[in-house]
Each structure stands twice: as structure tokens, then as C-alpha cells.
Design a protein around this motif. Structure first.
Motif, PDB file in Angstrom:
ATOM      1  N   ALA A  85       5.855  -6.750   6.984  1.00 50.92           N
ATOM      2  CA  ALA A  85       6.236  -5.373   6.679  1.00 50.92           C
ATOM      3  C   ALA A  85       4.961  -4.602   6.379  1.00 50.92           C
ATOM      4  N   VAL A  86       4.913  -3.379   6.868  1.00 49.65           N
ATOM      5  CA  VAL A  86       3.795  -2.475   6.646  1.00 49.65           C
ATOM      6  C   VAL A  86       4.361  -1.063   6.758  1.00 49.65           C
ATOM      7  N   HIS A  87       3.723  -0.103   6.132  1.00 50.13           N
ATOM      8  CA  HIS A  87       4.255   1.253   6.216  1.00 50.13           C
ATOM      9  C   HIS A  87       3.845   1.945   7.516  1.00 50.13           C
ATOM     10  N   GLU A  88       2.559   2.050   7.758  1.00 48.80           N
ATOM     11  CA  GLU A  88       2.068   2.815   8.905  1.00 48.80           C
ATOM     12  C   GLU A  88       1.582   1.896  10.023  1.00 48.80           C
ATOM     13  N   THR A  89       1.899   2.298  11.257  1.00 51.36           N
ATOM     14  CA  THR A  89       1.422   1.555  12.433  1.00 51.36           C
ATOM     15  C   THR A  89       0.673   2.453  13.410  1.00 51.36           C
ATOM     16  N   GLY A  90       0.493   3.724  13.056  1.00 51.82           N
ATOM     17  CA  GLY A  90      -0.213   4.643  13.944  1.00 51.82           C
ATOM     18  C   GLY A  90       0.708   5.280  14.972  1.00 51.82           C
ATOM     19  N   PRO A  91       0.117   5.948  15.969  1.00 42.45           N
ATOM     20  CA  PRO A  91       0.907   6.676  16.966  1.00 42.45           C
ATOM     21  C   PRO A  91       1.831   5.764  17.772  1.00 42.45           C
ATOM     22  N   ALA A  92       2.908   6.344  18.281  1.00 43.07           N
ATOM     23  CA  ALA A  92       3.867   5.581  19.089  1.00 43.07           C
ATOM     24  C   ALA A  92       3.206   4.998  20.335  1.00 43.07           C
ATOM     25  N   GLN A  93       2.366   5.786  20.987  1.00 39.61           N
ATOM     26  CA  GLN A  93       1.708   5.307  22.203  1.00 39.61           C
ATOM     27  C   GLN A  93       0.771   4.152  21.866  1.00 39.61           C
ATOM     28  N   GLY A  94       0.984   3.031  22.502  1.00 42.23           N
ATOM     29  CA  GLY A  94       0.158   1.852  22.288  1.00 42.23           C
ATOM     30  C   GLY A  94       0.545   1.018  21.080  1.00 42.23           C
ATOM     31  N   ARG A  95       1.645   1.364  20.397  1.00 38.38           N
ATOM     32  CA  ARG A  95       2.045   0.682  19.163  1.00 38.38           C
ATOM     33  C   ARG A  95       2.251  -0.823  19.365  1.00 38.38           C
ATOM     34  N   GLU A  96       2.931  -1.212  20.428  1.00 38.13           N
ATOM     35  CA  GLU A  96       3.240  -2.628  20.619  1.00 38.13           C
ATOM     36  C   GLU A  96       1.973  -3.474  20.733  1.00 38.13           C
ATOM     37  N   VAL A  97       1.059  -3.055  21.574  1.00 39.06           N
ATOM     38  CA  VAL A  97      -0.179  -3.814  21.774  1.00 39.06           C
ATOM     39  C   VAL A  97      -1.025  -3.802  20.503  1.00 39.06           C
ATOM     40  N   ARG A  98      -1.124  -2.634  19.868  1.00 39.26           N
ATOM     41  CA  ARG A  98      -1.931  -2.496  18.648  1.00 39.26           C
ATOM     42  C   ARG A  98      -1.378  -3.392  17.527  1.00 39.26           C
ATOM     43  N   CYS A  99      -0.063  -3.393  17.338  1.00 39.77           N
ATOM     44  CA  CYS A  99       0.533  -4.194  16.264  1.00 39.77           C
ATOM     45  C   CYS A  99       0.454  -5.689  16.565  1.00 39.77           C
ATOM     46  N   ALA A 100       0.617  -6.058  17.818  1.00 43.34           N
ATOM     47  CA  ALA A 100       0.492  -7.475  18.180  1.00 43.34           C
ATOM     48  C   ALA A 100      -0.918  -7.976  17.885  1.00 43.34           C
ATOM     49  N   ALA A 101      -1.921  -7.139  18.119  1.00 41.16           N
ATOM     50  CA  ALA A 101      -3.308  -7.528  17.837  1.00 41.16           C
ATOM     51  C   ALA A 101      -3.575  -7.565  16.331  1.00 41.16           C
TER      52      ALA A 101
END
Length: 169
Positions: A85-101
Motif C-alpha cells: 500500500a502506498v498513497h501516491e503513484t504518480g501520473p496515470a500514464q506509465g503507472r503500471e511499468v513504474r509501479c512494477a519497477a
């Protein structure tokens, strides 16, 4: 294992209390996950007292008292799945790749901040879930929260729940 997911409660700024349908779900859940922006410690105290197990993080609107009691990132093994769990993940664009990394080794990441419900799966297999907000719909048509089930090491029955509009007197 039944899960209740929420974020961005913003009490008492956006509402005076959590909606009754959401409060009714708490005792039904084996684990409550809150992805930050509580705003007040009373909401944390309430969920701690009513939940069998609470996993929570602080958000950008949470002050020193909440930050002293909650981590920025939480991890929990639930029913054979690795949750974060985390609050912020940044912009929607690229979220999946960014969060997986950023969160290797997780099976499911619960996040908030945008107040926009989200349910996608990264190419790595990481499931990303944002339950929206039960108190501040912003540009969304409804206030929301999610429930899900972990069964046999699989996440099933992920459901977004719409809350009835608040009535003012």
C-alpha cells in the motif's frame, strides 16, 4: 479472506464521518487496507478499534501525528499474496511499468491520491487497485470503495462499490 480497500477519507474536511455502508463493511473484512489521506487521527483510531487487521499508510495531506503512526509504504502477506500500500503513484500514464519497477515482488498494490478508481494489471503481473474515495468524489460520478477476496493465493471478486450521495440538511 475478505478485504476492504479505501483511501482518501479526508475527515473531517470532506465529510463529517465515514458513510454508513462503508462502516458496515468493516466487521465483515478480515483485513482493511487504507491507502492514505486520513487527515485526522480519529479515523485511524476508529479503524484500528473496529478492524480485525488494519494495513495503512500516510498520504500527502496527513500531518505529523499520522506520519508518526503510519508508514509511507506498507507490505503484508495476505492469504498467500504479497500486498503493498502506498498513497501516491504518480501520473496515470506509465503507472503500471513504474509501479512494477518500484515495488518488485508484490502481487497487488493498493494506492490512492487521485480519488479515481483504478484496476489494472502491469505486464509483470502486478495488480494495481485504487478504491477511489468514500467521502470526496471530485470529478467522479460517485464516492467509492472496494472489496476483494483472497482465496487459494488468488485475488478474486474485486468489486468497486458506489456510495449513495450525501444528503445535506
Amino acid at each position: 479472506m475478505r478485504l476492504l480497500l479505501m483511501s482518501d477519507t479526508h475527515l473531517p474536511k470532506r465529510a463529517k464521518e465515514l458513510p454508513a455502508p462503508l462502516l458496515e463493511e468493516i466487521p465483515r473484512a478480515d483485513v482493511v487496507l487504507h491507502a492514505g489521506d486520513w487527515v485526522d487521527t480519529a479515523t485511524l483510531d476508529l479503524l484500528e478499534s473496529r478492524s480485525r487487521r488494519l494495513v495503512g499508510v500516510y498520504g500527502n495531506n496527513d500531518g505529523p501525528a499520522l506520519r508518526a503512526r503510519l508508514p509511507e509504504v506498507a507490505r503484508a502477506d495476505l492469504g498467500g499474496l504479497r500486498f503493498g500500500a502506498v498513497h501516491e503513484t504518480g501520473p496515470a500514464q506509465g503507472r503500471e511499468v513504474r509501479c512494477a519497477a518500484r515495488f518488485p515482488g508484490l502481487d497487488v498494490l493498493v494506492f490512492g491520491h487521485s480519488h479515481i478508481p483504478w484496476d489494472t494489471t502491469a505486464p509483470s503481473g502486478l495488480r494495481l487497485l485504487n478504491p477511489g474515495s468514500p467521502t470526496d468524489r471530485r470529478r467522479q460520478p460517485y464516492c467509492t470503495y472496494m472489496t476483494a477476496t483472497v482465496d487459494g493465493g488468488r485475488l478474486t471478486d474485486v468489486e468497486l462499490h458506489r456510495l449513495p450521495p450525501r444528503h445535506t440538511t
